[in-house]
Design a protein around this motif. Structure first.
Motif, PDB file in Angstrom:
ATOM      1  N   LEU A 298      10.263  16.155  27.496  1.00 28.10           N
ATOM      2  CA  LEU A 298       9.417  16.655  26.658  1.00 28.10           C
ATOM      3  C   LEU A 298      10.130  16.846  25.331  1.00 28.10           C
ATOM      4  CD1 LEU A 298       7.117  19.578  27.319  1.00 28.10           C
ATOM      5  CD2 LEU A 298       9.084  19.917  25.619  1.00 28.10           C
ATOM      6  N   VAL A 299       9.102  16.824  24.116  1.00 28.71           N
ATOM      7  CA  VAL A 299       9.751  17.298  22.740  1.00 28.71           C
ATOM      8  C   VAL A 299       8.649  17.946  22.110  1.00 28.71           C
ATOM      9  CG1 VAL A 299      10.598  16.352  20.566  1.00 28.71           C
ATOM     10  CG2 VAL A 299      11.443  15.208  22.753  1.00 28.71           C
ATOM     11  N   GLU A 300       8.904  19.167  21.795  1.00 29.89           N
ATOM     12  CA  GLU A 300       8.079  19.770  20.904  1.00 29.89           C
ATOM     13  C   GLU A 300       7.460  19.150  19.741  1.00 29.89           C
ATOM     14  OE1 GLU A 300       7.035  22.515  21.687  1.00 29.89           O
ATOM     15  OE2 GLU A 300       8.249  23.848  22.868  1.00 29.89           O
ATOM     16  N   PRO A 301       6.261  19.316  19.427  1.00 31.08           N
ATOM     17  CA  PRO A 301       5.592  18.520  18.267  1.00 31.08           C
ATOM     18  C   PRO A 301       6.333  18.603  16.940  1.00 31.08           C
ATOM     19  CG  PRO A 301       3.878  19.701  19.660  1.00 31.08           C
ATOM     20  CD  PRO A 301       5.329  20.188  20.354  1.00 31.08           C
ATOM     21  N   ASP A 302       6.810  20.100  16.516  1.00 23.25           N
ATOM     22  CA  ASP A 302       7.339  20.023  15.365  1.00 23.25           C
ATOM     23  C   ASP A 302       8.906  19.730  15.232  1.00 23.25           C
ATOM     24  OD1 ASP A 302       8.880  21.755  17.038  1.00 23.25           O
ATOM     25  OD2 ASP A 302       8.348  23.646  15.444  1.00 23.25           O
ATOM     26  N   ALA A 303       9.389  19.258  16.360  1.00 24.09           N
ATOM     27  CA  ALA A 303      10.730  18.489  16.556  1.00 24.09           C
ATOM     28  C   ALA A 303      10.623  16.893  16.667  1.00 24.09           C
ATOM     29  CB  ALA A 303      11.513  19.239  17.576  1.00 24.09           C
ATOM     30  N   ARG A 304       9.501  16.409  16.474  1.00 26.88           N
ATOM     31  CA  ARG A 304       9.339  14.988  16.865  1.00 26.88           C
ATOM     32  C   ARG A 304       9.805  14.125  15.591  1.00 26.88           C
ATOM     33  NH1 ARG A 304       3.773  15.468  20.394  1.00 26.88           N
ATOM     34  NH2 ARG A 304       4.598  16.570  21.943  1.00 26.88           N
ATOM     35  N   GLY A 305      10.006  13.083  15.594  1.00 25.37           N
ATOM     36  CA  GLY A 305      10.489  12.113  14.383  1.00 25.37           C
ATOM     37  C   GLY A 305      12.007  12.382  14.243  1.00 25.37           C
ATOM     38  N   LEU A 306      12.750  13.146  15.019  1.00 19.76           N
ATOM     39  CA  LEU A 306      14.279  13.327  14.824  1.00 19.76           C
ATOM     40  C   LEU A 306      14.997  12.552  15.907  1.00 19.76           C
ATOM     41  CD1 LEU A 306      14.362  17.227  14.213  1.00 19.76           C
ATOM     42  CD2 LEU A 306      14.398  15.234  12.752  1.00 19.76           C
ATOM     43  N   GLY A 307      14.341  11.644  16.617  1.00 18.87           N
ATOM     44  CA  GLY A 307      15.164  10.886  17.749  1.00 18.87           C
ATOM     45  C   GLY A 307      15.411  11.736  18.756  1.00 18.87           C
ATOM     46  N   ILE A 308      14.802  12.812  19.200  1.00 21.18           N
ATOM     47  CA  ILE A 308      15.148  13.681  20.233  1.00 21.18           C
ATOM     48  C   ILE A 308      14.899  12.964  21.613  1.00 21.18           C
ATOM     49  CG2 ILE A 308      14.828  15.959  21.360  1.00 21.18           C
ATOM     50  CD1 ILE A 308      14.357  17.030  18.729  1.00 21.18           C
ATOM     51  N   GLY A 309      13.738  12.459  21.724  1.00 18.00           N
ATOM     52  CA  GLY A 309      13.317  11.835  23.026  1.00 18.00           C
ATOM     53  C   GLY A 309      14.220  10.780  23.541  1.00 18.00           C
ATOM     54  N   ASP A 310      14.702   9.818  22.334  1.00 17.17           N
ATOM     55  CA  ASP A 310      15.579   8.878  22.451  1.00 17.17           C
ATOM     56  C   ASP A 310      16.793   9.634  22.866  1.00 17.17           C
ATOM     57  OD1 ASP A 310      15.978   5.648  22.092  1.00 17.17           O
ATOM     58  OD2 ASP A 310      17.974   6.858  21.101  1.00 17.17           O
ATOM     59  N   ARG A 311      17.431  10.414  22.459  1.00 12.58           N
ATOM     60  CA  ARG A 311      18.668  10.998  22.740  1.00 12.58           C
ATOM     61  C   ARG A 311      18.579  11.504  24.140  1.00 12.58           C
ATOM     62  NH1 ARG A 311      21.218  14.933  18.391  1.00 12.58           N
ATOM     63  NH2 ARG A 311      22.718  15.275  20.240  1.00 12.58           N
ATOM     64  N   LEU A 312      17.626  12.052  24.707  1.00 12.83           N
ATOM     65  CA  LEU A 312      17.453  12.687  25.831  1.00 12.83           C
ATOM     66  C   LEU A 312      17.452  11.662  26.829  1.00 12.83           C
ATOM     67  CD1 LEU A 312      14.853  15.452  25.336  1.00 12.83           C
ATOM     68  CD2 LEU A 312      17.301  15.912  26.039  1.00 12.83           C
ATOM     69  N   VAL A 313      16.848  10.580  26.963  1.00 10.14           N
ATOM     70  CA  VAL A 313      16.826   9.335  27.815  1.00 10.14           C
ATOM     71  C   VAL A 313      18.297   8.844  27.716  1.00 10.14           C
ATOM     72  CG1 VAL A 313      15.640   7.300  27.955  1.00 10.14           C
ATOM     73  CG2 VAL A 313      14.355   9.090  27.437  1.00 10.14           C
ATOM     74  N   THR A 314      18.863   8.525  26.338  1.00 12.43           N
ATOM     75  CA  THR A 314      20.206   8.061  26.464  1.00 12.43           C
ATOM     76  C   THR A 314      21.150   8.837  27.231  1.00 12.43           C
ATOM     77  OG1 THR A 314      19.854   7.064  24.276  1.00 12.43           O
ATOM     78  CG2 THR A 314      22.182   7.613  24.943  1.00 12.43           C
ATOM     79  N   ALA A 315      20.934  10.327  27.087  1.00 12.05           N
ATOM     80  CA  ALA A 315      21.953  11.222  28.124  1.00 12.05           C
ATOM     81  C   ALA A 315      21.711  10.732  29.507  1.00 12.05           C
ATOM     82  CB  ALA A 315      21.443  12.713  27.638  1.00 12.05           C
ATOM     83  N   VAL A 316      20.386  10.560  29.937  1.00  9.87           N
ATOM     84  CA  VAL A 316      20.062  10.336  31.227  1.00  9.87           C
ATOM     85  C   VAL A 316      20.680   9.009  31.763  1.00  9.87           C
ATOM     86  CG1 VAL A 316      18.156  10.274  33.184  1.00  9.87           C
ATOM     87  CG2 VAL A 316      18.131  11.801  31.390  1.00  9.87           C
ATOM     88  N   VAL A 317      20.525   8.035  31.108  1.00 11.93           N
ATOM     89  CA  VAL A 317      20.908   6.776  31.424  1.00 11.93           C
ATOM     90  C   VAL A 317      22.510   6.680  31.538  1.00 11.93           C
ATOM     91  CG1 VAL A 317      20.951   4.434  30.512  1.00 11.93           C
ATOM     92  CG2 VAL A 317      18.876   5.628  30.299  1.00 11.93           C
ATOM     93  N   ASP A 318      22.958   7.056  30.510  1.00 11.64           N
ATOM     94  CA  ASP A 318      24.545   7.151  30.491  1.00 11.64           C
ATOM     95  C   ASP A 318      25.325   8.079  31.683  1.00 11.64           C
ATOM     96  OD1 ASP A 318      24.540   5.697  28.232  1.00 11.64           O
ATOM     97  OD2 ASP A 318      25.145   7.087  26.985  1.00 11.64           O
ATOM     98  N   PHE A 319      24.367   9.241  32.040  1.00 12.23           N
ATOM     99  CA  PHE A 319      25.022  10.028  33.116  1.00 12.23           C
ATOM    100  C   PHE A 319      24.805   9.327  34.445  1.00 12.23           C
ATOM    101  CE2 PHE A 319      23.671  12.942  36.523  1.00 12.23           C
ATOM    102  CZ  PHE A 319      24.977  13.869  36.567  1.00 12.23           C
ATOM    103  N   ALA A 320      23.640   8.670  34.538  1.00 12.63           N
ATOM    104  CA  ALA A 320      23.216   8.110  35.823  1.00 12.63           C
ATOM    105  C   ALA A 320      24.200   6.915  36.100  1.00 12.63           C
ATOM    106  CB  ALA A 320      21.872   7.485  35.921  1.00 12.63           C
ATOM    107  N   ARG A 321      24.453   6.045  35.149  1.00 12.45           N
ATOM    108  CA  ARG A 321      25.277   4.952  35.128  1.00 12.45           C
ATOM    109  C   ARG A 321      26.803   5.512  35.446  1.00 12.45           C
ATOM    110  NH1 ARG A 321      24.463   2.076  30.390  1.00 12.45           N
ATOM    111  NH2 ARG A 321      23.032   0.769  31.468  1.00 12.45           N
ATOM    112  N   GLU A 322      27.285   6.460  35.004  1.00 14.79           N
ATOM    113  CA  GLU A 322      28.678   6.997  34.890  1.00 14.79           C
ATOM    114  C   GLU A 322      28.912   7.494  36.315  1.00 14.79           C
ATOM    115  OE1 GLU A 322      30.469  11.092  33.498  1.00 14.79           O
ATOM    116  OE2 GLU A 322      29.824   9.709  31.618  1.00 14.79           O
ATOM    117  N   VAL A 323      27.857   8.262  37.043  1.00 14.02           N
ATOM    118  CA  VAL A 323      28.174   8.862  38.260  1.00 14.02           C
ATOM    119  C   VAL A 323      27.925   7.841  39.326  1.00 14.02           C
ATOM    120  CG1 VAL A 323      27.651  10.971  37.434  1.00 14.02           C
ATOM    121  CG2 VAL A 323      25.766   9.841  38.691  1.00 14.02           C
TER     122      VAL A 323
END
Length: 310
Positions: free
Chosen positions: A231-256
């Motif tokens: 989830l990303v709040e409407p007024d915070a969209r356009g800052l790449g937050i969704g991509d960073r959150l998915v990146t965090a999950v992918v990197d964590f899942a791969r790492e563990v």
């Protein structure tokens, strides 16, 4: 207010928090700048030197010397980015993550000790005053990507995930309370029983408030993790937050050590679907269903964590 008023406050505050003494105890054996670089690396799973230089406004030569020192000490690894071979991706090693965690623990203890000197009844007033200073000094400046912090959830954040999911999906898609019930169960299951080594929640914070979230939990299938509640709040969209959150999950899942990362979504969530596709998720199946008061098309997506790597 005059320039001297602000300078006097700065001298007072740096003395109160012990900023001038950080290099000798709180962040030893690192300087304050080195500690900040470690902090950024710990909270930005996929970072390169150019990003760090921009976010911290550091001289290129100075940052290079810091990163060289970190690499010699076994705190970081530098590899070429597959998206842009001209860039060098910087990631913390296991030792680097442990070091960053220790520094964060020391900082939390130091701030906690400072906050303990403030009567409980006065703490809301202190927090409001700090928000006022931050808001006034950032007024008129649009938010930047580097202003967004990814962090672990604190008290109340899991409740925020439920509330904001329910409110946003009702406002944007007309979903009913059934969806809130589903989110509440997912969050409650995580809060009551999760393995911190294999499951995690990230909160995206901007200007001191949560603006996004995502979860990584174990799936029923062996060696498989599930991404949930992006989830990303409407007024915070356009800052790449969704991509960073998915990146965090992918990197964590791969790492563990997970082999696969899966997720379930609905076809109307096009923005999220585009993020998943950019990260290499493959659509496995689609199925119409009636949920949350709407006719929807559910989708199952999968990412092979060993077959895709940035």
């Amino acid at each position: 207010m005059t320039v001297q008023d602000i300078r006097a406050f700065n001298r007072f505050y740096t003395n109160v928090i012990g900023a001038l003494d950080y290099s000798r105890h709180l962040y030893a054996p690192f300087t304050l700048t080195e500690s900040r670089v470690l902090y950024e690396l710990a909270h930005s799973p996929r970072t390169d030197a150019a990003d760090l230089r921009t976010e911290l406004s550091l001289d290129a030569g100075y940052l290079s010397r810091i990163l060289n020192k970190f690499e010699e000490d076994g705190l970081i690894e530098r590899t070429a980015s597959r998206r842009d071979p001209r860039r060098r991706r910087v990631t913390l090693t296991v030792r680097g993550r442990e070091t960053a965690a220790l520094l964060a623990e020391r900082a939390d203890e130091s701030v906690g000790a400072l906050l303990a000197t403030v009567p409980a009844a006065e703490r809301p007033r202190l927090a409001e005053a700090m928000r006022t200073v931050r808001d006034l000094l950032s007024e008129g400046r649009p938010p930047r990507r580097e202003d967004v912090l990814l962090r672990e959830p604190g008290p109340g954040d899991l409740g925020w995930i439920v509330q904001r999911n329910a409110a946003l999906y009702t406002a944007e898609y007309g979903w009913n309370a059934d969806y809130e019930g589903l989110v509440a169960r997912i969050v409650a299951d995580f809060a009551e029983d999760h393995d911190p080594h294999l499951e995690r929640v990230w909160i995206a914070e901007l200007d001191g408030r949560p603006v996004g979230c995502v979860m990584c939990v174990r799936d029923e299938a062996p060696a498989t993790a599930r991404l949930r509640l992006l989830l990303v709040e409407p007024d915070a969209r356009g800052l790449g937050i969704g991509d960073r959150l998915v990146t965090a999950v992918v990197d964590f899942a791969r790492e563990v050590g997970y082999r696969d990362l899966v997720l379930w979504t609905n076809d109307i969530l096009s923005s999220a679907r585009h993020i998943y596709q950019r990260h290499g998720f493959v659509l496995l199946a689609e199925k119409p269903h009636r949920s949350f008061g709407k006719d929807l098309v559910g989708q199952d997506w999968r990412l092979d964590l060993h077959g895709t790597r940035e």
